[in-house]
Design an enzyme around this catalytic site. Structure first.
Site, PDB file in Angstrom:
ATOM      1  N   ASN A 276       0.864  -1.186   0.000  1.00 46.20           N
ATOM      2  CA  ASN A 276       0.000   0.000   0.000  1.00 46.20           C
ATOM      3  C   ASN A 276       0.904   1.241   0.000  1.00 46.20           C
ATOM      4  OD1 ASN A 276      -1.606   2.245   0.874  1.00 46.20           O
ATOM      5  ND2 ASN A 276      -3.129   0.813   1.676  1.00 46.20           N
TER       6      ASN A 276
ATOM      7  N   HIS B 185      -5.606   3.486  -1.761  1.00 42.11           N
ATOM      8  CA  HIS B 185      -6.881   3.757  -1.084  1.00 42.11           C
ATOM      9  C   HIS B 185      -7.207   5.240  -1.267  1.00 42.11           C
ATOM     10  CE1 HIS B 185      -9.580   2.830   2.629  1.00 42.11           C
ATOM     11  NE2 HIS B 185     -10.080   3.830   1.933  1.00 42.11           N
TER      12      HIS B 185
ATOM     13  N   ARG C 231      -9.208   8.536  -1.128  1.00 41.03           N
ATOM     14  CA  ARG C 231     -10.333   9.054  -0.351  1.00 41.03           C
ATOM     15  C   ARG C 231     -10.901  10.286  -1.046  1.00 41.03           C
ATOM     16  NH1 ARG C 231      -7.315   6.371   3.728  1.00 41.03           N
ATOM     17  NH2 ARG C 231      -8.672   5.216   5.128  1.00 41.03           N
TER      18      ARG C 231
ATOM     19  N   HIS D 172      -4.158  11.832   0.204  1.00 31.64           N
ATOM     20  CA  HIS D 172      -2.941  11.089  -0.127  1.00 31.64           C
ATOM     21  C   HIS D 172      -3.026  10.632  -1.583  1.00 31.64           C
ATOM     22  CE1 HIS D 172      -5.685   8.051   1.399  1.00 31.64           C
ATOM     23  NE2 HIS D 172      -5.476   8.399   2.650  1.00 31.64           N
TER      24      HIS D 172
ATOM     25  N   GLU E   4      -8.787   0.127  -2.741  1.00 34.74           N
ATOM     26  CA  GLU E   4      -9.623   0.070  -1.545  1.00 34.74           C
ATOM     27  C   GLU E   4     -10.457   1.345  -1.433  1.00 34.74           C
ATOM     28  OE1 GLU E   4      -6.520  -2.298   1.417  1.00 34.74           O
ATOM     29  OE2 GLU E   4      -6.830  -0.144   1.652  1.00 34.74           O
TER      30      GLU E   4
ATOM     31  N   HIS F  12      -3.930  -4.334   7.806  1.00 33.08           N
ATOM     32  CA  HIS F  12      -3.997  -3.229   8.759  1.00 33.08           C
ATOM     33  C   HIS F  12      -3.119  -3.532   9.968  1.00 33.08           C
ATOM     34  CE1 HIS F  12      -5.330   0.398  10.776  1.00 33.08           C
ATOM     35  NE2 HIS F  12      -5.982   0.726   9.689  1.00 33.08           N
TER      36      HIS F  12
END
Length: 238
Positions: free
Chosen positions: A7, A43, A45, A50, A70, A190
């Site tokens: 990630n 991921h 958002r 980011h 994700e 995670h």
């Protein structure tokens, strides 16, 4: 063989803190592949604090391993996934503005919604994984939504590892065994790290993929990205 998907969100966080394109997120993704990662995870958002949506497009066009996107399937995210068509989409119940993922889906309460979303992605030929807590009922619910895989939210395992790793892993073994009974693929992610990854894998060796970002990027600051990826892959052996 359990695949390592790196990630790279934290690389984008560092870039965005200063502006410009240093560090280069796309180059990082390409380097991770060349250093042995079997996948790249992003991921994005809604606030693009980011990973940016354009990063996802750029990465998709350049990498040759698996891309895992994700996120919470809000309309803009869903449109991006259907445009880019990654190898895998992982559905995560993030609220807008949430700092980081901190729980899995209630696949029973949200069954109608998730079934519709999963159906749209599967029709597009995209493997779909649902992010769940280590609860066999949530795993069963994910299968009933039509998912191909589940991703176990492993923060509770990581936080309990030092005190009592056998107790910490127990609910994850139960959830993983249920996933296998249900015919689901199994991912995990995670707060997995070099300290706790090998034990997790030794207890649940049928894990298909681990997605690791924060700890891996932190380790790379000291050891370099190539060596860090090598060590994480070593943790997934045996």
């Amino acid at each position: 063989m359990t695949k390592l998907s790196v990630n790279i969100n934290k690389v984008a966080t560092l870039r965005n803190a200063r502006g410009g394109n240093n560090p280069d997120v796309l180059l990082t993704a390409i380097d991770c592949e060349s250093f042995g990662a079997e996948g790249i995870t992003v991921h994005p958002r809604p606030d693009e604090r980011h990973i940016r949506y354009q990063d996802v497009r750029d990465i998709r066009s350049r990498i040759t391993t698996e891309l895992n996107i994700e996120g919470n399937p809000i309309p803009s995210f869903t449109d991006l996934v259907l445009e880019v068509r990654p190898t895998q989409v992982t559905l995560v119940p993030d609220a807008i503005g949430q700092l980081t993922s901190n729980h899995g889906w209630d696949t029973i309460t949200n069954r109608t919604f998730l079934t519709d979303v999963v159906g749209r992605f599967r029709e597009a030929g995209i493997r779909t994984s649902i992010f769940v807590d280590a609860d066999p009922e949530m795993v069963i619910g994910a299968r009933e939504c039509g998912a191909d895989r589940v991703e176990l939210y492993t923060e509770p395992y990581a936080s309990g590892y030092s005190a009592d790793r056998e107790a910490a892993i127990a609910p994850f073994i139960a959830a993983a065994e249920e996933a296998r009974r249900q015919g689901l693929g199994l991912n995990a992610g995670h707060d997995l790290s070099l300290q706790n990854l090998h034990y997790f894998h030794s207890c649940i060796p049928w894990t298909d993929e681990v997605s690791i970002g924060h700890a891996l990027i932190c380790d790379a600051l000291y050891m370099g990205l190539r060596e860090t990826i090598r060590l994480y892959k070593e943790s997934l052996k045996g």
